[in-house]
Motif scaffolding. Structure first.
Motif, PDB file in Angstrom:
ATOM      1  N   ASN A  31       0.808  -1.218   0.000  1.00  0.00           N
ATOM      2  CA  ASN A  31       0.000   0.000   0.000  1.00  0.00           C
ATOM      3  C   ASN A  31       0.847   1.277   0.000  1.00  0.00           C
ATOM      4  O   ASN A  31       0.319   2.385   0.198  1.00  0.00           O
ATOM      5  N   ALA A  32       2.153   1.137  -0.243  1.00  0.00           N
ATOM      6  CA  ALA A  32       3.028   2.316  -0.301  1.00  0.00           C
ATOM      7  C   ALA A  32       2.743   3.117  -1.565  1.00  0.00           C
ATOM      8  O   ALA A  32       2.539   2.559  -2.639  1.00  0.00           O
ATOM      9  N   MET A  33       2.730   4.446  -1.410  1.00  0.00           N
ATOM     10  CA  MET A  33       2.489   5.316  -2.551  1.00  0.00           C
ATOM     11  C   MET A  33       3.322   6.583  -2.396  1.00  0.00           C
ATOM     12  O   MET A  33       3.536   7.075  -1.287  1.00  0.00           O
ATOM     13  N   THR A  34       3.800   7.084  -3.515  1.00  0.00           N
ATOM     14  CA  THR A  34       4.489   8.363  -3.508  1.00  0.00           C
ATOM     15  C   THR A  34       3.448   9.464  -3.458  1.00  0.00           C
ATOM     16  O   THR A  34       2.481   9.464  -4.230  1.00  0.00           O
ATOM     17  N   LEU A  35       3.647  10.419  -2.552  1.00  0.00           N
ATOM     18  CA  LEU A  35       2.776  11.582  -2.433  1.00  0.00           C
ATOM     19  C   LEU A  35       3.559  12.806  -2.873  1.00  0.00           C
ATOM     20  O   LEU A  35       4.600  13.130  -2.291  1.00  0.00           O
ATOM     21  N   ALA A  36       3.066  13.503  -3.893  1.00  0.00           N
ATOM     22  CA  ALA A  36       3.703  14.727  -4.380  1.00  0.00           C
ATOM     23  C   ALA A  36       2.827  15.925  -4.039  1.00  0.00           C
ATOM     24  O   ALA A  36       1.601  15.883  -4.212  1.00  0.00           O
ATOM     25  N   THR A  37       3.476  16.977  -3.530  1.00  0.00           N
ATOM     26  CA  THR A  37       2.779  18.206  -3.145  1.00  0.00           C
ATOM     27  C   THR A  37       3.590  19.402  -3.634  1.00  0.00           C
ATOM     28  O   THR A  37       4.722  19.260  -4.086  1.00  0.00           O
ATOM     29  N   VAL A  38       2.990  20.578  -3.506  1.00  0.00           N
ATOM     30  CA  VAL A  38       3.687  21.833  -3.789  1.00  0.00           C
ATOM     31  C   VAL A  38       3.592  22.700  -2.551  1.00  0.00           C
ATOM     32  O   VAL A  38       2.498  22.902  -2.006  1.00  0.00           O
ATOM     33  N   GLY A  39       4.728  23.200  -2.086  1.00  0.00           N
ATOM     34  CA  GLY A  39       4.765  23.951  -0.840  1.00  0.00           C
ATOM     35  C   GLY A  39       4.440  25.420  -0.984  1.00  0.00           C
ATOM     36  O   GLY A  39       4.252  25.930  -2.095  1.00  0.00           O
ATOM     37  N   PRO A  40       4.390  26.135   0.142  1.00  0.00           N
ATOM     38  CA  PRO A  40       4.115  27.570   0.118  1.00  0.00           C
ATOM     39  C   PRO A  40       5.140  28.354  -0.694  1.00  0.00           C
ATOM     40  O   PRO A  40       4.841  29.431  -1.200  1.00  0.00           O
ATOM     41  N   ASP A  41       6.346  27.790  -0.826  1.00  0.00           N
ATOM     42  CA  ASP A  41       7.399  28.446  -1.610  1.00  0.00           C
ATOM     43  C   ASP A  41       7.290  28.129  -3.095  1.00  0.00           C
ATOM     44  O   ASP A  41       8.127  28.560  -3.888  1.00  0.00           O
ATOM     45  N   GLY A  42       6.280  27.349  -3.477  1.00  0.00           N
ATOM     46  CA  GLY A  42       6.104  27.006  -4.883  1.00  0.00           C
ATOM     47  C   GLY A  42       6.955  25.845  -5.357  1.00  0.00           C
ATOM     48  O   GLY A  42       6.901  25.466  -6.525  1.00  0.00           O
ATOM     49  N   GLU A  43       7.728  25.244  -4.430  1.00  0.00           N
ATOM     50  CA  GLU A  43       8.614  24.146  -4.796  1.00  0.00           C
ATOM     51  C   GLU A  43       7.902  22.800  -4.622  1.00  0.00           C
ATOM     52  O   GLU A  43       7.206  22.594  -3.631  1.00  0.00           O
ATOM     53  N   PRO A  44       8.089  21.875  -5.571  1.00  0.00           N
ATOM     54  CA  PRO A  44       7.482  20.550  -5.429  1.00  0.00           C
ATOM     55  C   PRO A  44       8.263  19.692  -4.454  1.00  0.00           C
ATOM     56  O   PRO A  44       9.458  19.915  -4.210  1.00  0.00           O
ATOM     57  N   ASP A  45       7.585  18.701  -3.902  1.00  0.00           N
ATOM     58  CA  ASP A  45       8.234  17.761  -2.994  1.00  0.00           C
ATOM     59  C   ASP A  45       7.510  16.424  -3.115  1.00  0.00           C
ATOM     60  O   ASP A  45       6.344  16.373  -3.519  1.00  0.00           O
ATOM     61  N   ALA A  46       8.194  15.354  -2.770  1.00  0.00           N
ATOM     62  CA  ALA A  46       7.595  14.022  -2.853  1.00  0.00           C
ATOM     63  C   ALA A  46       8.186  13.148  -1.760  1.00  0.00           C
ATOM     64  O   ALA A  46       9.340  13.315  -1.368  1.00  0.00           O
ATOM     65  N   ARG A  47       7.349  12.206  -1.290  1.00  0.00           N
ATOM     66  CA  ARG A  47       7.782  11.257  -0.264  1.00  0.00           C
ATOM     67  C   ARG A  47       6.846  10.045  -0.317  1.00  0.00           C
ATOM     68  O   ARG A  47       5.757  10.103  -0.914  1.00  0.00           O
ATOM     69  N   ILE A  48       7.241   8.965   0.329  1.00  0.00           N
ATOM     70  CA  ILE A  48       6.419   7.763   0.367  1.00  0.00           C
ATOM     71  C   ILE A  48       5.540   7.803   1.617  1.00  0.00           C
ATOM     72  O   ILE A  48       6.027   8.063   2.724  1.00  0.00           O
ATOM     73  N   VAL A  49       4.247   7.538   1.440  1.00  0.00           N
ATOM     74  CA  VAL A  49       3.316   7.383   2.557  1.00  0.00           C
ATOM     75  C   VAL A  49       2.554   6.072   2.332  1.00  0.00           C
ATOM     76  O   VAL A  49       2.691   5.439   1.278  1.00  0.00           O
ATOM     77  N   LEU A  50       1.756   5.684   3.303  1.00  0.00           N
ATOM     78  CA  LEU A  50       0.996   4.440   3.191  1.00  0.00           C
ATOM     79  C   LEU A  50      -0.496   4.735   3.047  1.00  0.00           C
ATOM     80  O   LEU A  50      -1.051   5.531   3.807  1.00  0.00           O
ATOM     81  N   LEU A  51      -1.113   4.096   2.081  1.00  0.00           N
ATOM     82  CA  LEU A  51      -2.555   4.170   1.912  1.00  0.00           C
ATOM     83  C   LEU A  51      -3.208   3.436   3.075  1.00  0.00           C
ATOM     84  O   LEU A  51      -2.942   2.254   3.294  1.00  0.00           O
ATOM     85  N   LYS A  52      -4.072   4.125   3.816  1.00  0.00           N
ATOM     86  CA  LYS A  52      -4.709   3.519   4.984  1.00  0.00           C
ATOM     87  C   LYS A  52      -6.214   3.398   4.858  1.00  0.00           C
ATOM     88  O   LYS A  52      -6.876   2.877   5.761  1.00  0.00           O
ATOM     89  N   GLY A  53      -6.763   3.856   3.757  1.00  0.00           N
ATOM     90  CA  GLY A  53      -8.186   3.729   3.535  1.00  0.00           C
ATOM     91  C   GLY A  53      -8.526   4.057   2.099  1.00  0.00           C
ATOM     92  O   GLY A  53      -7.899   4.940   1.501  1.00  0.00           O
ATOM     93  N   GLN A  54      -9.502   3.338   1.547  1.00  0.00           N
ATOM     94  CA  GLN A  54      -9.921   3.603   0.173  1.00  0.00           C
ATOM     95  C   GLN A  54     -11.393   3.251   0.014  1.00  0.00           C
ATOM     96  O   GLN A  54     -11.833   2.178   0.432  1.00  0.00           O
ATOM     97  N   ASP A  55     -12.162   4.182  -0.532  1.00  0.00           N
ATOM     98  CA  ASP A  55     -13.552   3.923  -0.875  1.00  0.00           C
ATOM     99  C   ASP A  55     -13.883   4.764  -2.099  1.00  0.00           C
ATOM    100  O   ASP A  55     -12.961   5.305  -2.738  1.00  0.00           O
TER     101      ASP A  55
END
Length: 200
Positions: A31-55
């Motif tokens: 259930n590991a997934m890469t999560l990509a976001t964009v911060g307040p500074d406009g810079e992208p970032d990515a990290r691995i998180v775990l899916l804990k629920g899906q519907d």
């Protein structure tokens, strides 16, 4: 075997089926997934998180709201996710807006976590500078003394997010790099899903 285009497009069902397959083949964290976001500074970032629920509403993960990802999502509540299962030669990309889960959902999930994981949520200032490991160990000991049993309250800064997808891409490896790619898109959660294929 290529990806079928179902008569009624339901990407959540296909994702659930692929996750079930991954649980049979992936040794660690299917259930590991890469999560990509964009911060307040406009810079992208990515990290691995775990899916804990899906519907059929979305995909849920949990974290510290004061972490870097929490700050990013407060500034821009959009995210992209990637699941990649090498043994299955499959990948799923997801894009959508993000909302916080309800306190009741967060409480229910937190209650089922191992005790030390609960304690750690109190002890760690996630993503903040740490002078040395002993500081964390001291804070962990303090939290253990504060909560001597398994009945550990959920910290107010620790909860979950639900990604509300508006786009899925299901990818399967095919010979000669002639991969199979199937896209699901919708403008709003009330709309039906539309499907199309992409060239590899």
């Amino acid at each position: 075997m290529t990806l079928p285009t179902p008569a009624k497009a339901e990407p959540f069902d296909l994702l659930a089926a692929w996750l079930a397959d991954a649980r049979k083949t992936e040794l660690n964290d299917p259930n590991a997934m890469t999560l990509a976001t964009v911060g307040p500074d406009g810079e992208p970032d990515a990290r691995i998180v775990l899916l804990k629920g899906q519907d059929d509403r979305g995909l849920v993960f949990y974290t510290n709201y004061q972490s870097r990802k929490g700050e990013d999502l407060a500034a821009d509540p959009r995210a992209a996710l990637v699941f990649h299962w090498k043994t299955l030669q499959r990948q799923v990309r997801v894009r959508g807006t993000v909302e916080k889960v309800t306190p009741e959902e967060a409480d229910a999930y937190f209650a089922g976590r191992p005790r030390l994981s609960k304690i750690g949520a109190w002890a760690s200032d996630q993503s903040r500078p740490l002078a040395n490991r002993s500081v964390l160990e001291t804070r962990l000991a303090e939290a253990e003394a504060r909560f001597p049993t398994d009945d550990v309250a959920r910290p107010p800064h620790w909860s979950g997010y639900r990604v509300l997808p508006d786009r899925f891409e299901f990818w399967r490896d095919m010979p000669y790099r002639l991969h199979d790619r199937l896209i699901y898109t919708r403008a709003t959660p009330q709309d039906d899903w539309m499907t199309e294929r992409l060239f590899p």
